[in-house]
Design a protein around this motif. Structure first.
Motif, mmCIF file in Angstrom:
data_model
loop_
_atom_site.group_PDB
_atom_site.id
_atom_site.type_symbol
_atom_site.label_atom_id
_atom_site.label_comp_id
_atom_site.label_asym_id
_atom_site.label_seq_id
_atom_site.Cartn_x
_atom_site.Cartn_y
_atom_site.Cartn_z
ATOM 1 N N MET A 3 0.846 -1.193 0.000
ATOM 2 C CA MET A 3 0.000 0.000 0.000
ATOM 3 C C MET A 3 0.879 1.239 0.000
ATOM 4 O O MET A 3 1.769 1.376 0.818
ATOM 5 C CB MET A 3 -0.914 0.015 1.227
ATOM 6 N N GLN A 4 0.596 2.140 -0.929
ATOM 7 C CA GLN A 4 1.295 3.416 -0.971
ATOM 8 C C GLN A 4 0.438 4.483 -0.302
ATOM 9 O O GLN A 4 -0.769 4.372 -0.259
ATOM 10 C CB GLN A 4 1.582 3.816 -2.412
ATOM 11 N N ARG A 5 1.100 5.486 0.200
ATOM 12 C CA ARG A 5 0.356 6.532 0.885
ATOM 13 C C ARG A 5 -0.357 7.439 -0.111
ATOM 14 O O ARG A 5 0.153 7.744 -1.168
ATOM 15 C CB ARG A 5 1.285 7.354 1.773
ATOM 16 N N ASP A 6 -1.537 7.890 0.263
ATOM 17 C CA ASP A 6 -2.368 8.725 -0.590
ATOM 18 C C ASP A 6 -1.804 10.149 -0.650
ATOM 19 O O ASP A 6 -1.648 10.790 0.383
ATOM 20 C CB ASP A 6 -3.790 8.763 -0.012
ATOM 21 N N PRO A 7 -1.514 10.663 -1.857
ATOM 22 C CA PRO A 7 -1.019 12.032 -1.954
ATOM 23 C C PRO A 7 -2.072 13.058 -1.607
ATOM 24 O O PRO A 7 -1.753 14.183 -1.274
ATOM 25 C CB PRO A 7 -0.606 12.158 -3.425
ATOM 26 N N GLY A 8 -3.347 12.671 -1.669
ATOM 27 C CA GLY A 8 -4.418 13.591 -1.293
ATOM 28 C C GLY A 8 -4.451 14.836 -2.155
ATOM 29 O O GLY A 8 -3.944 14.875 -3.255
ATOM 30 N N GLU A 9 -5.058 15.882 -1.633
ATOM 31 C CA GLU A 9 -5.116 17.167 -2.309
ATOM 32 C C GLU A 9 -4.456 18.193 -1.393
ATOM 33 O O GLU A 9 -4.280 17.964 -0.206
ATOM 34 C CB GLU A 9 -6.566 17.545 -2.611
ATOM 35 N N HIS A 10 -4.087 19.322 -1.946
ATOM 36 C CA HIS A 10 -3.309 20.292 -1.182
ATOM 37 C C HIS A 10 -4.198 21.056 -0.203
ATOM 38 O O HIS A 10 -5.105 21.767 -0.622
ATOM 39 C CB HIS A 10 -2.618 21.273 -2.127
ATOM 40 N N PRO A 11 -3.937 20.945 1.109
ATOM 41 C CA PRO A 11 -4.715 21.713 2.077
ATOM 42 C C PRO A 11 -4.325 23.184 2.023
ATOM 43 O O PRO A 11 -3.182 23.528 1.705
ATOM 44 C CB PRO A 11 -4.328 21.084 3.417
ATOM 45 N N MET A 14 -0.487 5.114 9.840
ATOM 46 C CA MET A 14 -1.140 3.839 10.084
ATOM 47 C C MET A 14 -0.785 2.812 9.020
ATOM 48 O O MET A 14 -0.796 1.613 9.287
ATOM 49 C CB MET A 14 -2.656 4.033 10.151
ATOM 50 N N ASP A 15 -0.471 3.261 7.812
ATOM 51 C CA ASP A 15 -0.027 2.345 6.758
ATOM 52 C C ASP A 15 1.148 1.487 7.214
ATOM 53 O O ASP A 15 1.335 0.367 6.730
ATOM 54 C CB ASP A 15 0.404 3.130 5.514
ATOM 55 N N LEU A 20 -7.161 -3.693 9.593
ATOM 56 C CA LEU A 20 -7.560 -2.386 10.113
ATOM 57 C C LEU A 20 -7.956 -2.464 11.584
ATOM 58 O O LEU A 20 -7.508 -1.664 12.408
ATOM 59 C CB LEU A 20 -8.711 -1.813 9.282
ATOM 60 N N ARG A 21 -8.803 -3.416 11.930
ATOM 61 C CA ARG A 21 -9.255 -3.509 13.321
ATOM 62 C C ARG A 21 -8.093 -3.870 14.251
ATOM 63 O O ARG A 21 -7.981 -3.326 15.358
ATOM 64 C CB ARG A 21 -10.383 -4.536 13.437
ATOM 65 N N GLU A 22 -7.236 -4.768 13.818
ATOM 66 C CA GLU A 22 -6.121 -5.197 14.659
ATOM 67 C C GLU A 22 -5.107 -4.077 14.877
ATOM 68 O O GLU A 22 -4.377 -4.068 15.887
ATOM 69 C CB GLU A 22 -5.423 -6.409 14.036
ATOM 70 N N SER A 23 -5.067 -3.110 13.973
ATOM 71 C CA SER A 23 -4.064 -2.051 14.077
ATOM 72 C C SER A 23 -4.216 -1.223 15.342
ATOM 73 O O SER A 23 -3.247 -0.618 15.814
ATOM 74 C CB SER A 23 -4.135 -1.134 12.851
ATOM 75 N N ARG A 54 7.624 -1.318 11.183
ATOM 76 C CA ARG A 54 6.972 -0.933 9.933
ATOM 77 C C ARG A 54 6.587 -2.176 9.137
ATOM 78 O O ARG A 54 7.417 -3.058 8.893
ATOM 79 C CB ARG A 54 7.902 -0.038 9.121
ATOM 80 N N TRP A 55 5.311 -2.249 8.747
ATOM 81 C CA TRP A 55 4.829 -3.389 7.961
ATOM 82 C C TRP A 55 5.409 -3.357 6.550
ATOM 83 O O TRP A 55 5.372 -2.327 5.879
ATOM 84 C CB TRP A 55 3.310 -3.366 7.898
ATOM 85 N N ASP A 56 5.947 -4.481 6.132
ATOM 86 C CA ASP A 56 6.482 -4.633 4.779
ATOM 87 C C ASP A 56 5.385 -5.239 3.911
ATOM 88 O O ASP A 56 5.076 -6.430 4.013
ATOM 89 C CB ASP A 56 7.717 -5.549 4.808
ATOM 90 N N TRP A 57 4.769 -4.405 3.057
ATOM 91 C CA TRP A 57 3.625 -4.845 2.265
ATOM 92 C C TRP A 57 4.035 -5.860 1.196
ATOM 93 O O TRP A 57 3.221 -6.693 0.789
ATOM 94 C CB TRP A 57 2.928 -3.639 1.639
#
Length: 224
Positions: free
Chosen positions: A1-9, A62-63, A72-75, A97-100
């Motif tokens: 899983m890669q992190r979401d770049p999202g939009e600029h706040p 959290m990633d 997700l719940r176990e995290s 760190r989780w290795d995906w």
């Protein structure tokens, strides 16, 4: 899983959240723990990174804590053991760190000590750790917008979108995360149709729910 770049706040939003974070009481030992939660593709990572930069604080994503696509719940247990417990003991977070790619936890990570720590990702505002949070920020967007962002950053996410989304809905319903948030941020771009607009009149705004002044303060955030 890669992190979401999202939009600029917007800078105004980042400054506002910074002020709220610094005005909030310490609840994780002597540390202010700020959670930035919300569904996939909403723009949590970009906002959390901008907020952390303004605060001079480390970010725990959290990633890095989820034990795979069904974790997700176990995290929340990882948050308790690796983030909240050390902070309450006067130490910085320490987590693996989780290795995906390998589907296993890797090396230990220990950020530098800081009076503020930002915890970002789905489940960061879990009810189990609510009493440790100084500020809970909920970030959302219309689902079609979120899905487009998620698949733009990682086309392979399409195979897991529905699977992960079911976990999100279950966790958020059980924990009432959005309802407990101090701030709600909607990053849906102008002109997009939003299902929640008709339900509660949110639109694209930031809502301060339990901090600073009395009443329901609404501020439009020109993010995107």
């Amino acid at each position: 899983m890669q992190r979401d770049p999202g939009e600029h706040p917007s800078p105004e939003l980042v400054v506002r959240l910074t002020r709220l974070a610094l005005a909030a009481p310490n609840r994780a030992g002597s540390t202010r723990l700020v959670a930035v939660d919300g569904p996939s593709g909403a723009g949590k990572t970009t906002l959390a990174d901008a907020l952390a930069l303004e605060l001079g604080a480390p970010v725990v994503h959290m990633d890095d804590l989820y034990p795979g696509w069904d974790g997700l719940r176990e995290s929340r247990l990882r948050v308790q053991d690796w983030v909240v417990a050390p902070l309450r003991a006067g130490r910085p977070p320490r987590y693996r760190r989780w290795d995906w790619a390998r589907s296993e936890y890797g090396a230990w990570v220990e950020p530098e000590p800081s009076p503020v720590v930002v915890l970002e990702g789905c489940g960061s505002g879990a009810l189990d750790n609510a009493d440790a949070l100084s500020l809970l920020v909920w970030v959302e967007a219309e689902e079609a917008v979120r899905r487009r962002r998620g698949l733009r950053r990682d086309p392979g996410y399409e195979n897991f979108w529905d699977r992960w989304g079911r976990q999100e809905r279950e966790v958020y319903a059980a924990d009432r995360t959005r309802a407990r948030a101090d701030v709600v941020v909607d990053t849906t771009p102008p002109g997009a149709t939003t299902g929640h607009d008709a339900a509660d009149g949110l639109g694209r705004h930031t809502r301060r729910m339990a901090t600073e002044a009395q009443g329901d303060d609404r501020v439009t955030d020109p993010a995107e």
